[in-house]
Motif scaffolding. Structure first.
Motif, short mmCIF file in Angstrom:
data_model
loop_
_atom_site.label_atom_id
_atom_site.label_comp_id
_atom_site.label_asym_id
_atom_site.label_seq_id
_atom_site.Cartn_x
_atom_site.Cartn_y
_atom_site.Cartn_z
N ILE A 468 0.83 -1.21 0.00
CA ILE A 468 0.00 0.00 0.00
C ILE A 468 0.87 1.26 0.00
N PHE A 469 0.53 2.17 -0.89
CA PHE A 469 1.18 3.47 -0.98
C PHE A 469 0.13 4.55 -0.75
N ILE A 470 0.43 5.50 0.12
CA ILE A 470 -0.47 6.62 0.36
C ILE A 470 0.25 7.90 -0.05
N ASN A 471 -0.28 8.53 -1.09
CA ASN A 471 0.38 9.69 -1.71
C ASN A 471 1.84 9.39 -2.01
N GLY A 472 2.08 8.19 -2.51
CA GLY A 472 3.41 7.80 -2.95
C GLY A 472 4.30 7.21 -1.89
#
Length: 505
Positions: A468-472
């Motif tokens: 999972i990536f959140i805003n990169g």
């Protein structure tokens, strides 16, 4: 065959590069950290204070130095390989563009198609020559040997092709050693050119970013574990000094492990007898000793936790923060506001139980966040899940008909039954155009799409799902509450105090 081609892109071409590179890097004349460029932050002089007693960075480095150096040496060695790999990858792209085909198709034509599958006789000859190093009979390992020989031939053919591309193009290496940029401006330093087009230090560092972050996390873990031990030792020493006894005497007085009964020993044997060599009578004493050691460790841990609870402890060691990775969301399934200030990208395997558990939480976050959060999914079928790749193709076929989210809900609920016939049956449950769906699945229409996601994920350093990536930024949050807290932090960073949300990624 297509999945094998992807491996050839990322591994065979890397192999071709490594053949031209120095295989055993010389020991650095300076500490690895100086050449690594992978320290996330400067260690503070004091890494912890325990009841007024300082634990210094020097103490920590002395205890972990060799291990950390070995980890950081991986990055130093990788830089040379990465430059070679970047050159080969660009040459591959140029050649594919010239022929008007994809890089996957090019490798199929120039590598896969030119490799003859080893015969059973060749496998037998290999077995006879190496039987002293092979465990098992030929009838049990024959197919594995064929796969091994085939892989070796593919690697050799890939190297030959890569060398040919280099010879046919103007490739110039401008450095003998690839070092990390000393400054931000140094990232523009040109390391090599292909027909005059530069490959810069920034190109290499961007490619190495996942590996560097992984090493940073490993180094932090090693240092954190050593620091915890140092804190515990300091507390024990302080308590022993207070009582005017030795630490051993302190532990003898305070650590009171519970005795291990015959019933506990028998229960352990019954639960683990498939992994125990011998019957209960033969192994009883060894099992009891093992369980007693566990009990001692648990009692020691309980005593140390008691000391910790009464102590004043400050820790200044900071965990590395994920860099911002460039994670494409173009032409991917998306849920939520396209202009949301926070974008979650989840690399998913439809046969992965953890993905099935996480996905509802991700959808819940989007639903409860209004227009502030967007969810994008990308495919990352793991090799150990034999039906995952085809399931990802099926999900794309459902997306083509506007039923992606509904379809993957079915996949997540039926992870043990994802054979092709079942994938087609699930399409029928959603009343999709069956003929269109079946044709897309049978023809491999979406293989390239799934493979692109898989390749991108590998470049990002992904080796498991869900990723999972959140805003990169790569996050390790598991469960709704952790995810929500991470998203809220990202929202604060994306929306300045008193401001409004900016454009989505």
């Amino acid at each position: 065959m297509r999945r094998l081609t992807l491996v050839l892109i990322l591994l065979s071409f890397a192999f071709a590069s490594a053949a031209n590179a120095q295989t055993t890097p010389k020991p650095p004349s300076t500490p690895a950290g100086d050449n690594c460029g992978c320290e996330s932050q400067v260690l503070p002089d004091t890494v912890a204070i325990v009841n007024g007693v300082k634990i210094t960075a020097t103490d920590l480095k002395k205890a972990t130095g060799d291990t950390v150096t070995q980890m950081q040496q991986q990055v130093i060695a990788a830089r040379k390989r990465e430059l070679d790999l970047t050159i080969n990858s660009r040459l591959l792209g140029l050649e594919a563009k010239k022929r008007g085909i994809t890089t996957v198709k090019l490798l199929e034509q120039e590598v896969v198609a030119k490799v003859r599958r080893p015969t059973l006789a060749e496998a037998q000859a290999f077995f006879d020559q190496n039987k002293t190093r092979i465990t098992g009979e030929f009838k049990d390992v024959g197919q594995d040997i064929i796969a091994y020989l085939s892989d070796q031939r593919q690697r050799a053919e890939a190297k030959k092709f890569a060398d040919g591309l280099r010879a046919a193009n103007e490739v110039k290496l401008l450095v003998t050693e690839v070092t990390p940029p000393a400054t931000q401006a140094d990232r523009a330093r040109v390391l090599a050119t292909i027909k005059g087009e530069p490959i810069t230090s920034a190109d290499i560092e961007s490619s190495l970013l996942p590996m560097i972050f992984d090493v940073q996390q490993q180094v932090y873990k090693v240092r954190k574990e050593e620091l915890e031990l140092s804190i515990n030792d300091t507390l024990l020493t302080q308590e022993a000094a207070k009582r005017k006894i030795t630490t051993n005497a302190l532990l003898e007085a305070e650590v009171k492990p519970k005795p291990i009964t015959d019933q506990q020993t028998q229960t352990f044997y019954d639960q683990n007898k498939d992994r125990v060599s011998g019957d209960f009578a033969q192994t009883k004493d060894a099992i009891k000793q093992y369980l007693e050691q566990i009990e001692v460790r648990q009692a020691e841990r309980a005593f140390v936790e008691k000391l910790r609870a009464a102590a004043a402890i400050e820790v200044f060691l900071i965990a590395p923060e994920s860099p911002v990775f460039s994670v494409s969301t173009t032409d991917q399934p998306s849920l939520g506001n396209a202009d949301a200030p926070v974008t979650i990208v989840a690399f998913t395997d439809y046969q992965c139980p953890s993905c099935a558990a996480m996905h509802p939480e991700l959808e819940r976050l989007v639903k409860e966040s209004g227009d502030k959060v967007r969810l994008v999914t990308r495919d990352f079928p793991l090799s150990q899940h034999v039906d995952a790749f085809k399931a990802a193709e099926a999900a794309e076929a459902a997306r083509e008909q506007g039923k992606y989210w509904e379809y993957i809900h079915i996949l997540m609920r039926n992870q043990s039954t994802l054979t092709v016939d079942k994938l087609k049956a699930y399409a029928g449950e959603l009343a999709l155009d069956q003929a269109r769906f079946d044709t897309a699945l049978d023809s491999g229409k979406f293989v390239e799409s799934v493979q692109r996601d898989l390749e991108d994920g590998m470049k990002l350093g992904i080796d498991g799902t869900p990723a999972i990536f959140i805003n990169g930024r790569r996050v390790s949050a598991r469960g709704y509450e952790e995810l929500k807290a991470t998203v809220e932090q990202a929202l604060k960073a994306a929306i300045p105090k008193g401001g409004t949300a900016g454009a989505g990624r």
